[in-house]
Design a protein around this motif. Structure first.
Motif, PDB file in Angstrom:
ATOM      1  N   THR A 191     -42.005  64.049 -12.005  1.00  0.00           N
ATOM      2  CA  THR A 191     -43.031  63.203 -12.613  1.00  0.00           C
ATOM      3  C   THR A 191     -42.868  61.739 -12.242  1.00  0.00           C
ATOM      4  OG1 THR A 191     -41.701  62.847 -14.582  1.00  0.00           O
ATOM      5  CG2 THR A 191     -43.192  64.754 -14.594  1.00  0.00           C
ATOM      6  N   GLY A 192     -42.013  61.444 -11.275  1.00  0.00           N
ATOM      7  CA  GLY A 192     -41.783  60.069 -10.910  1.00  0.00           C
ATOM      8  C   GLY A 192     -40.572  59.463 -11.599  1.00  0.00           C
ATOM      9  N   ARG A 193     -40.092  60.117 -12.649  1.00  0.00           N
ATOM     10  CA  ARG A 193     -38.881  59.662 -13.327  1.00  0.00           C
ATOM     11  C   ARG A 193     -37.666  60.177 -12.578  1.00  0.00           C
ATOM     12  NH1 ARG A 193     -39.683  62.119 -18.997  1.00  0.00           N
ATOM     13  NH2 ARG A 193     -37.493  62.446 -18.604  1.00  0.00           N
ATOM     14  N   ASP A 194     -36.617  59.383 -12.575  1.00  0.00           N
ATOM     15  CA  ASP A 194     -35.372  59.841 -11.970  1.00  0.00           C
ATOM     16  C   ASP A 194     -34.770  60.933 -12.838  1.00  0.00           C
ATOM     17  OD1 ASP A 194     -35.473  58.078  -9.844  1.00  0.00           O
ATOM     18  OD2 ASP A 194     -34.426  56.508 -10.935  1.00  0.00           O
ATOM     19  N   VAL A 195     -34.344  62.011 -12.203  1.00  0.00           N
ATOM     20  CA  VAL A 195     -33.701  63.106 -12.911  1.00  0.00           C
ATOM     21  C   VAL A 195     -32.200  62.910 -12.789  1.00  0.00           C
ATOM     22  CG1 VAL A 195     -33.408  65.602 -13.032  1.00  0.00           C
ATOM     23  CG2 VAL A 195     -35.624  64.646 -12.411  1.00  0.00           C
ATOM     24  N   GLU A 196     -31.524  62.907 -13.909  1.00  0.00           N
ATOM     25  CA  GLU A 196     -30.089  62.696 -13.920  1.00  0.00           C
ATOM     26  C   GLU A 196     -29.324  63.982 -13.639  1.00  0.00           C
ATOM     27  OE1 GLU A 196     -28.563  60.912 -17.424  1.00  0.00           O
ATOM     28  OE2 GLU A 196     -29.825  59.146 -17.241  1.00  0.00           O
ATOM     29  N   VAL A 197     -28.152  63.804 -13.079  1.00  0.00           N
ATOM     30  CA  VAL A 197     -27.202  64.893 -12.934  1.00  0.00           C
ATOM     31  C   VAL A 197     -26.221  64.761 -14.086  1.00  0.00           C
ATOM     32  CG1 VAL A 197     -25.331  65.813 -11.525  1.00  0.00           C
ATOM     33  CG2 VAL A 197     -27.427  64.988 -10.431  1.00  0.00           C
ATOM     34  N   GLN A 198     -25.941  65.880 -14.745  1.00  0.00           N
ATOM     35  CA  GLN A 198     -24.987  65.882 -15.847  1.00  0.00           C
ATOM     36  C   GLN A 198     -23.869  66.849 -15.522  1.00  0.00           C
ATOM     37  OE1 GLN A 198     -26.628  66.942 -19.656  1.00  0.00           O
ATOM     38  NE2 GLN A 198     -24.646  66.946 -20.653  1.00  0.00           N
ATOM     39  N   VAL A 199     -22.627  66.383 -15.646  1.00  0.00           N
ATOM     40  CA  VAL A 199     -21.454  67.230 -15.427  1.00  0.00           C
ATOM     41  C   VAL A 199     -20.713  67.337 -16.753  1.00  0.00           C
ATOM     42  CG1 VAL A 199     -19.312  67.537 -14.154  1.00  0.00           C
ATOM     43  CG2 VAL A 199     -21.285  66.476 -13.029  1.00  0.00           C
ATOM     44  N   THR A 200     -20.504  68.574 -17.208  1.00  0.00           N
ATOM     45  CA  THR A 200     -19.828  68.834 -18.468  1.00  0.00           C
ATOM     46  C   THR A 200     -18.554  69.627 -18.190  1.00  0.00           C
ATOM     47  OG1 THR A 200     -21.956  68.940 -19.608  1.00  0.00           O
ATOM     48  CG2 THR A 200     -20.056  69.874 -20.760  1.00  0.00           C
ATOM     49  N   ALA A 201     -17.425  69.095 -18.615  1.00  0.00           N
ATOM     50  CA  ALA A 201     -16.155  69.810 -18.474  1.00  0.00           C
ATOM     51  C   ALA A 201     -15.993  70.727 -19.678  1.00  0.00           C
ATOM     52  CB  ALA A 201     -14.998  68.816 -18.394  1.00  0.00           C
ATOM     53  N   CYS A 202     -16.087  72.015 -19.447  1.00  0.00           N
ATOM     54  CA  CYS A 202     -15.914  72.993 -20.524  1.00  0.00           C
ATOM     55  C   CYS A 202     -14.431  73.128 -20.845  1.00  0.00           C
ATOM     56  CB  CYS A 202     -16.465  74.351 -20.104  1.00  0.00           C
ATOM     57  SG  CYS A 202     -18.231  74.345 -19.809  1.00  0.00           S
ATOM     58  N   PRO A 203     -14.053  73.108 -22.115  1.00  0.00           N
ATOM     59  CA  PRO A 203     -12.647  73.254 -22.470  1.00  0.00           C
ATOM     60  C   PRO A 203     -12.069  74.539 -21.885  1.00  0.00           C
ATOM     61  CG  PRO A 203     -13.954  72.663 -24.396  1.00  0.00           C
ATOM     62  CD  PRO A 203     -14.919  72.983 -23.294  1.00  0.00           C
ATOM     63  N   ASP A 204     -10.990  74.397 -21.137  1.00  0.00           N
ATOM     64  CA  ASP A 204     -10.292  75.535 -20.520  1.00  0.00           C
ATOM     65  C   ASP A 204     -11.203  76.361 -19.612  1.00  0.00           C
ATOM     66  OD1 ASP A 204      -8.107  74.693 -22.017  1.00  0.00           O
ATOM     67  OD2 ASP A 204      -8.522  76.087 -23.639  1.00  0.00           O
ATOM     68  N   GLY A 205     -12.245  75.755 -19.070  1.00  0.00           N
ATOM     69  CA  GLY A 205     -13.185  76.481 -18.221  1.00  0.00           C
ATOM     70  C   GLY A 205     -13.734  75.623 -17.102  1.00  0.00           C
ATOM     71  N   PRO A 206     -14.899  75.990 -16.618  1.00  0.00           N
ATOM     72  CA  PRO A 206     -15.469  75.341 -15.436  1.00  0.00           C
ATOM     73  C   PRO A 206     -16.107  73.988 -15.726  1.00  0.00           C
ATOM     74  CG  PRO A 206     -17.020  76.924 -16.303  1.00  0.00           C
ATOM     75  CD  PRO A 206     -15.762  77.055 -17.132  1.00  0.00           C
ATOM     76  N   LEU A 207     -16.544  73.354 -14.656  1.00  0.00           N
ATOM     77  CA  LEU A 207     -17.402  72.183 -14.754  1.00  0.00           C
ATOM     78  C   LEU A 207     -18.833  72.688 -14.640  1.00  0.00           C
ATOM     79  CD1 LEU A 207     -15.636  69.695 -12.319  1.00  0.00           C
ATOM     80  CD2 LEU A 207     -15.590  69.659 -14.816  1.00  0.00           C
ATOM     81  N   LEU A 208     -19.657  72.405 -15.631  1.00  0.00           N
ATOM     82  CA  LEU A 208     -21.072  72.758 -15.559  1.00  0.00           C
ATOM     83  C   LEU A 208     -21.817  71.577 -14.967  1.00  0.00           C
ATOM     84  CD1 LEU A 208     -21.779  74.512 -18.975  1.00  0.00           C
ATOM     85  CD2 LEU A 208     -21.252  75.544 -16.763  1.00  0.00           C
ATOM     86  N   VAL A 209     -22.555  71.822 -13.902  1.00  0.00           N
ATOM     87  CA  VAL A 209     -23.306  70.775 -13.223  1.00  0.00           C
ATOM     88  C   VAL A 209     -24.785  71.083 -13.393  1.00  0.00           C
ATOM     89  CG1 VAL A 209     -23.704  69.588 -11.039  1.00  0.00           C
ATOM     90  CG2 VAL A 209     -21.432  70.520 -11.558  1.00  0.00           C
TER      91      VAL A 209
END
Length: 71
Positions: free
Chosen positions: A2-20
């Protein structure tokens, strides 16, 4: 888009993967892009996955602990 910048979010799951989440570009050690098939992917942090760089749940059985930084 829509013309807005879409952010990337990285979440470190406790004792698990990085969700991107979002339009992140994932590259290997040689700088080659690794194709994503979803807008949210899970990157392995434990090193035990059979499908690198993606998480396959191995952290649940190999005892991986991410730590909380308080140690």
């Amino acid at each position: 888009m829509t013309g807005r910048d879409v952010e990337v979010q990285v979440t470190a799951c406790p004792d698990g993967p990085l969700l991107v989440r979002g339009p992140a570009r994932i590259v290997d050690a040689d700088g080659r892009e690794i194709e994503k098939h979803r807008s949210t992917v899970a990157l392995c942090r434990c090193g035990g996955t059979a499908i690198p760089p993606w998480c396959d749940g191995t952290h649940k059985v190999n005892g991986y602990r991410s730590g909380d930084g308080a140690d």
